[in-house]
Design a protein around this motif. Sequence first.
Motif, PDB file in Angstrom:
ATOM      1  N   VAL A  26       0.845  -1.189   0.000  1.00  0.00           N
ATOM      2  CA  VAL A  26       0.000   0.000   0.000  1.00  0.00           C
ATOM      3  C   VAL A  26       0.884   1.245   0.000  1.00  0.00           C
ATOM      4  CG1 VAL A  26      -1.987  -1.083   1.060  1.00  0.00           C
ATOM      5  CG2 VAL A  26      -0.231  -0.110   2.516  1.00  0.00           C
ATOM      6  N   THR A  54       3.958   3.010  -5.504  1.00  0.00           N
ATOM      7  CA  THR A  54       3.120   2.565  -6.616  1.00  0.00           C
ATOM      8  C   THR A  54       2.455   3.736  -7.330  1.00  0.00           C
ATOM      9  OG1 THR A  54       1.167   2.344  -5.201  1.00  0.00           O
ATOM     10  CG2 THR A  54       2.634   0.432  -5.376  1.00  0.00           C
ATOM     11  N   ALA A  56      -0.227   5.084  -6.154  1.00  0.00           N
ATOM     12  CA  ALA A  56      -1.661   4.986  -5.863  1.00  0.00           C
ATOM     13  C   ALA A  56      -2.162   6.178  -5.060  1.00  0.00           C
ATOM     14  CB  ALA A  56      -1.960   3.685  -5.122  1.00  0.00           C
ATOM     15  N   HIS A  57      -1.352   6.636  -4.105  1.00  0.00           N
ATOM     16  CA  HIS A  57      -1.795   7.774  -3.290  1.00  0.00           C
ATOM     17  C   HIS A  57      -1.970   9.021  -4.150  1.00  0.00           C
ATOM     18  CE1 HIS A  57      -1.230  11.271  -0.592  1.00  0.00           C
ATOM     19  NE2 HIS A  57      -1.965  10.554   0.229  1.00  0.00           N
ATOM     20  N   ILE A  61      -6.248   7.150  -4.505  1.00  0.00           N
ATOM     21  CA  ILE A  61      -6.789   5.857  -4.085  1.00  0.00           C
ATOM     22  C   ILE A  61      -6.466   5.658  -2.604  1.00  0.00           C
ATOM     23  CG2 ILE A  61      -6.837   3.382  -4.543  1.00  0.00           C
ATOM     24  CD1 ILE A  61      -5.653   4.013  -7.318  1.00  0.00           C
ATOM     25  N   GLN A  66      -6.966   0.521  -1.996  1.00  0.00           N
ATOM     26  CA  GLN A  66      -5.811  -0.183  -2.560  1.00  0.00           C
ATOM     27  C   GLN A  66      -5.839  -1.659  -2.185  1.00  0.00           C
ATOM     28  OE1 GLN A  66      -1.933   1.825  -1.972  1.00  0.00           O
ATOM     29  NE2 GLN A  66      -3.080   3.692  -1.549  1.00  0.00           N
ATOM     30  N   ARG A  69      -8.847  -3.534  -3.897  1.00  0.00           N
ATOM     31  CA  ARG A  69      -8.627  -3.785  -5.326  1.00  0.00           C
ATOM     32  C   ARG A  69      -7.729  -4.996  -5.569  1.00  0.00           C
ATOM     33  NH1 ARG A  69      -7.894   2.072  -8.432  1.00  0.00           N
ATOM     34  NH2 ARG A  69      -9.954   2.901  -7.888  1.00  0.00           N
ATOM     35  N   SER A  70      -6.927  -5.345  -4.575  1.00  0.00           N
ATOM     36  CA  SER A  70      -6.011  -6.493  -4.726  1.00  0.00           C
ATOM     37  C   SER A  70      -6.637  -7.808  -4.280  1.00  0.00           C
ATOM     38  CB  SER A  70      -4.733  -6.243  -3.915  1.00  0.00           C
ATOM     39  OG  SER A  70      -4.060  -5.080  -4.340  1.00  0.00           O
TER      40      SER A  70
END
Length: 306
Positions: A26, A54, A56-57, A61, A66, A69-70
Amino acid sequence: MPEKPYRDLNTYFRGLFGGRVHKVTVDAGLSCPNRDGTLSTGGCIYCNARGSGTGAHQQGISIGQQIERSKTRIARRFKTNRLMAYFQSFTNTYAPFDRLKAIYDEALAVEGVVGLAIGTRPDCVTGDVLDLLEEYARSRLIWIEYGLQSAHDRTLALINRGHDFACFEKAVAATRHRGINICAHVILGLPGESRRDMLDTADIIADMGIDGLKLHLLYVVRGTALEALYRDGRYHCLEQREYVDRVCAFIERLPETMIIQRLTGDPHPNELVAPAWSLEKRETLEMIHDLFRERNTWQGKQYSGS
């Protein structure tokens, strides 16, 4: 010789939970004192602006999203619904206490999350944060992962790490006896380090009460100070067989109780400068296991501590 040459993470998880646990990376969008100007702005010589994140932040997200979604992909591929939330990029205890508690709580609130793994620096832990992790550890599995890289102060200075080995010792001492598991990160192939230097790091950390270890290959990433050294011919990467040799020799000097969480890293192909062989992870892992067998050795065989 034992069935496996080292105590691996999956076997450890199966012993605790009776089945597989998968770590989910994450991105909390945190920073690092070695990049934001507190210590320096350049960071460690091998780290680029992504810091293993990643992204993502930045995309908005949330931590919970996060992980969610996995979950489906992990359940389908790995046949498990047990997850560890792994706060990986940059320094994940480097924020105000309230923010840290909020992101940890958010991760733990996701169904199926059995615990946290928190990557950080040894100079970025406070008593309040350790108290919080100790509280979590009463009911969840908690790992804190301290980036050491080397036990040699001259190397830590050379790579612009921003702390010395004594800082790592202090962090480990403050974390022990709280129910929090401690994992040390060590990089093999750092500039100026001989094979003997690397094995000295193994001997030094072997009796510190550390629960786990992650080994990394030093590879050259675009946009780093290390790239400039490499292109100027002032840094030479380890060859694949050299790295394999050092991994085996390192692990055989550690106590059998230490959990070996990683044997090498995963460079981003579009960021990697060298060595090209570092993208051949499966081949490298096979070579490591082959060398253990060839040498008739295993974790702890050369451990001389208590």
